[in-house]
Design a protein around this motif. Sequence first.
Motif, PDB file in Angstrom:
ATOM      1  N   PRO A   1     -38.251 -20.046  48.752  1.00 29.10           N
ATOM      2  CA  PRO A   1     -37.010 -20.321  48.019  1.00 29.10           C
ATOM      3  C   PRO A   1     -36.327 -19.032  47.572  1.00 29.10           C
ATOM      4  O   PRO A   1     -36.970 -17.986  47.438  1.00 29.10           O
ATOM      5  CB  PRO A   1     -37.488 -21.134  46.806  1.00 29.10           C
ATOM      6  N   ASN A   2     -35.035 -19.114  47.324  1.00 28.46           N
ATOM      7  CA  ASN A   2     -34.292 -17.965  46.806  1.00 28.46           C
ATOM      8  C   ASN A   2     -34.840 -17.538  45.449  1.00 28.46           C
ATOM      9  O   ASN A   2     -35.316 -18.369  44.667  1.00 28.46           O
ATOM     10  CB  ASN A   2     -32.811 -18.310  46.634  1.00 28.46           C
ATOM     11  N   GLY A   3     -34.738 -16.254  45.173  1.00 29.14           N
ATOM     12  CA  GLY A   3     -35.108 -15.747  43.863  1.00 29.14           C
ATOM     13  C   GLY A   3     -33.912 -15.732  42.922  1.00 29.14           C
ATOM     14  O   GLY A   3     -32.765 -15.926  43.329  1.00 29.14           O
ATOM     15  N   THR A   4     -34.193 -15.499  41.657  1.00 30.99           N
ATOM     16  CA  THR A   4     -33.158 -15.487  40.623  1.00 30.99           C
ATOM     17  C   THR A   4     -33.160 -14.151  39.893  1.00 30.99           C
ATOM     18  O   THR A   4     -34.220 -13.592  39.603  1.00 30.99           O
ATOM     19  CB  THR A   4     -33.397 -16.617  39.604  1.00 30.99           C
ATOM     20  N   ASN A   5     -31.968 -13.666  39.591  1.00 33.25           N
ATOM     21  CA  ASN A   5     -31.819 -12.405  38.870  1.00 33.25           C
ATOM     22  C   ASN A   5     -32.093 -12.654  37.385  1.00 33.25           C
ATOM     23  O   ASN A   5     -31.215 -13.075  36.631  1.00 33.25           O
ATOM     24  CB  ASN A   5     -30.416 -11.850  39.070  1.00 33.25           C
ATOM     25  N   SER A   6     -33.335 -12.374  36.971  1.00 34.75           N
ATOM     26  CA  SER A   6     -33.741 -12.677  35.596  1.00 34.75           C
ATOM     27  C   SER A   6     -33.238 -11.643  34.591  1.00 34.75           C
ATOM     28  O   SER A   6     -33.431 -11.815  33.387  1.00 34.75           O
ATOM     29  CB  SER A   6     -35.271 -12.778  35.514  1.00 34.75           C
ATOM     30  N   VAL A   7     -32.605 -10.576  35.079  1.00 34.27           N
ATOM     31  CA  VAL A   7     -31.964  -9.608  34.180  1.00 34.27           C
ATOM     32  C   VAL A   7     -30.561 -10.101  33.830  1.00 34.27           C
ATOM     33  O   VAL A   7     -30.127 -10.043  32.672  1.00 34.27           O
ATOM     34  CB  VAL A   7     -31.902  -8.211  34.825  1.00 34.27           C
ATOM     35  N   PHE A   8     -29.867 -10.625  34.840  1.00 33.77           N
ATOM     36  CA  PHE A   8     -28.521 -11.161  34.619  1.00 33.77           C
ATOM     37  C   PHE A   8     -28.582 -12.498  33.879  1.00 33.77           C
ATOM     38  O   PHE A   8     -27.830 -12.737  32.928  1.00 33.77           O
ATOM     39  CB  PHE A   8     -27.820 -11.328  35.963  1.00 33.77           C
ATOM     40  N   PHE A   9     -29.486 -13.362  34.327  1.00 35.00           N
ATOM     41  CA  PHE A   9     -29.683 -14.659  33.657  1.00 35.00           C
ATOM     42  C   PHE A   9     -30.827 -14.500  32.669  1.00 35.00           C
ATOM     43  O   PHE A   9     -32.001 -14.495  33.037  1.00 35.00           O
ATOM     44  CB  PHE A   9     -29.993 -15.751  34.689  1.00 35.00           C
ATOM     45  N   LYS A  10     -30.468 -14.364  31.410  1.00 36.31           N
ATOM     46  CA  LYS A  10     -31.456 -14.088  30.368  1.00 36.31           C
ATOM     47  C   LYS A  10     -31.102 -14.871  29.104  1.00 36.31           C
ATOM     48  O   LYS A  10     -29.952 -15.294  28.918  1.00 36.31           O
ATOM     49  CB  LYS A  10     -31.470 -12.594  30.054  1.00 36.31           C
ATOM     50  N   PRO A  11     -32.071 -15.088  28.220  1.00 33.31           N
ATOM     51  CA  PRO A  11     -31.787 -15.812  26.980  1.00 33.31           C
ATOM     52  C   PRO A  11     -30.826 -15.033  26.085  1.00 33.31           C
ATOM     53  O   PRO A  11     -30.929 -13.819  25.949  1.00 33.31           O
ATOM     54  CB  PRO A  11     -33.173 -15.930  26.329  1.00 33.31           C
TER      55      PRO A  11
ATOM     56  N   MET B   1     -43.025 -19.239  32.028  1.00 39.08           N
ATOM     57  CA  MET B   1     -43.775 -20.069  32.975  1.00 39.08           C
ATOM     58  C   MET B   1     -43.087 -20.090  34.333  1.00 39.08           C
ATOM     59  O   MET B   1     -43.733 -20.030  35.383  1.00 39.08           O
ATOM     60  CB  MET B   1     -43.917 -21.494  32.447  1.00 39.08           C
ATOM     61  N   PHE B   2     -41.770 -20.173  34.308  1.00 43.23           N
ATOM     62  CA  PHE B   2     -41.014 -20.239  35.555  1.00 43.23           C
ATOM     63  C   PHE B   2     -41.139 -18.939  36.349  1.00 43.23           C
ATOM     64  O   PHE B   2     -41.461 -18.950  37.544  1.00 43.23           O
ATOM     65  CB  PHE B   2     -39.548 -20.540  35.251  1.00 43.23           C
ATOM     66  N   LEU B   3     -40.903 -17.813  35.695  1.00 46.85           N
ATOM     67  CA  LEU B   3     -40.943 -16.532  36.396  1.00 46.85           C
ATOM     68  C   LEU B   3     -42.354 -16.187  36.870  1.00 46.85           C
ATOM     69  O   LEU B   3     -42.521 -15.487  37.874  1.00 46.85           O
ATOM     70  CB  LEU B   3     -40.398 -15.426  35.501  1.00 46.85           C
ATOM     71  N   ALA B   4     -43.365 -16.700  36.182  1.00 46.98           N
ATOM     72  CA  ALA B   4     -44.743 -16.455  36.599  1.00 46.98           C
ATOM     73  C   ALA B   4     -45.043 -17.096  37.957  1.00 46.98           C
ATOM     74  O   ALA B   4     -46.025 -16.730  38.617  1.00 46.98           O
ATOM     75  CB  ALA B   4     -45.711 -16.988  35.545  1.00 46.98           C
ATOM     76  N   LYS B   5     -44.208 -18.017  38.376  1.00 53.50           N
ATOM     77  CA  LYS B   5     -44.396 -18.686  39.667  1.00 53.50           C
ATOM     78  C   LYS B   5     -43.836 -17.872  40.839  1.00 53.50           C
ATOM     79  O   LYS B   5     -43.922 -18.300  41.988  1.00 53.50           O
ATOM     80  CB  LYS B   5     -43.738 -20.066  39.638  1.00 53.50           C
ATOM     81  N   GLY B   6     -43.211 -16.722  40.546  1.00 51.78           N
ATOM     82  CA  GLY B   6     -42.743 -15.850  41.617  1.00 51.78           C
ATOM     83  C   GLY B   6     -41.311 -16.055  42.036  1.00 51.78           C
ATOM     84  O   GLY B   6     -40.931 -15.691  43.153  1.00 51.78           O
ATOM     85  N   TYR B   7     -40.485 -16.609  41.152  1.00 50.65           N
ATOM     86  CA  TYR B   7     -39.091 -16.886  41.504  1.00 50.65           C
ATOM     87  C   TYR B   7     -38.132 -15.761  41.119  1.00 50.65           C
ATOM     88  O   TYR B   7     -36.923 -15.916  41.257  1.00 50.65           O
ATOM     89  CB  TYR B   7     -38.628 -18.191  40.844  1.00 50.65           C
TER      90      TYR B   7
END
Length: 317
Positions: free
Chosen positions: A139-149, A294-300
């Motif tokens: 699956p596609n990955g997600t930019n967790s720096v841009f999409f952040k709390p 939990m989500f990012l720990a799955k490798g996304y």
Amino acid sequence: MKVLHITANYPTQEHPVFGIFVKEQIESLQKIGVDCTVYFSNGKEAGGMKAHRASIQNVRKLLRDNNYDVIHCHHSISGLILLLSGGAFRNKCVVSYQNDPTREFGGKWLFRLLYPFFNKIIIKNTSPYLKKKKVVYLPNGTNSVFFKPMDKKECKTKLGWDNDKYYILYMDSNVGTRTQKRHDRYLEVLDLLKKDFDNVVSVELTNTPREQIPTYMNACDLHLLTSDFEGSPNSVKECLCCNTPVVSTDVGNVKDMIGDIPGCFVTKEKDSKELAECVAKALKSNDTFNGREMFLAKGYGIERVAEKLLNLYQSIT
């Protein structure tokens, strides 16, 4: 490594989020040293199938004038363009499906046509096709720096929203053209919710500038996905990175992404009543939602996926 990306989905000035996930994946590859060239067959704005037919000759010329280590086709129709150009016969090739092959352009017959000529076929949802030797799950990955709390109250204030209301997010980059998104079911769920909640507000994002989306996601109290089918919906990943809970029908790989995350719900049936009940549970929960880790720990994360994709390229060269 030189890679040619052929895609029928790519952002334009008029449609800035169309195929944004393709652009962002290519950019993530460039950051780890992959030399990427993009050929965009713009059927959306330039004549539909007529534009795709013209792309066959354009791709043929591009391959004649350049040498690439790998050709990566995004979407089945891009794979067909490469095949008809003759390029699939003498190059290392990958094709990425965005939906299950049964749900994408050409369906089963095109998958059977492409299969012998492509070294790897990427599928982004859980599918019986994963049993086939050449097929890989990525699956596609997600930019967790841009999409952040971000602070929810501050985001609501920035948008001029009421902190005492619940905002439900619905996303469709191609409103009205993808009936599988089931906007009608989404509206049914809202009507059911309004029997118990008098402070529910619908937020529908279509073609929203990319830089504004994290603010909307953080301001919303929940993302509701009501589709009949999906591949690996990026809106779910992006909301989770923003720590916004998700309620969804059981489509694509959604259950793999959120099925074990407290505060998120995947329905057993594609039923408006069940969806409304799950949304109500999520909104009434007093627990602080923290699904991001939990989500990012799955490798996304987009960096992890870029490394996996590079490894896949190297495995066929």
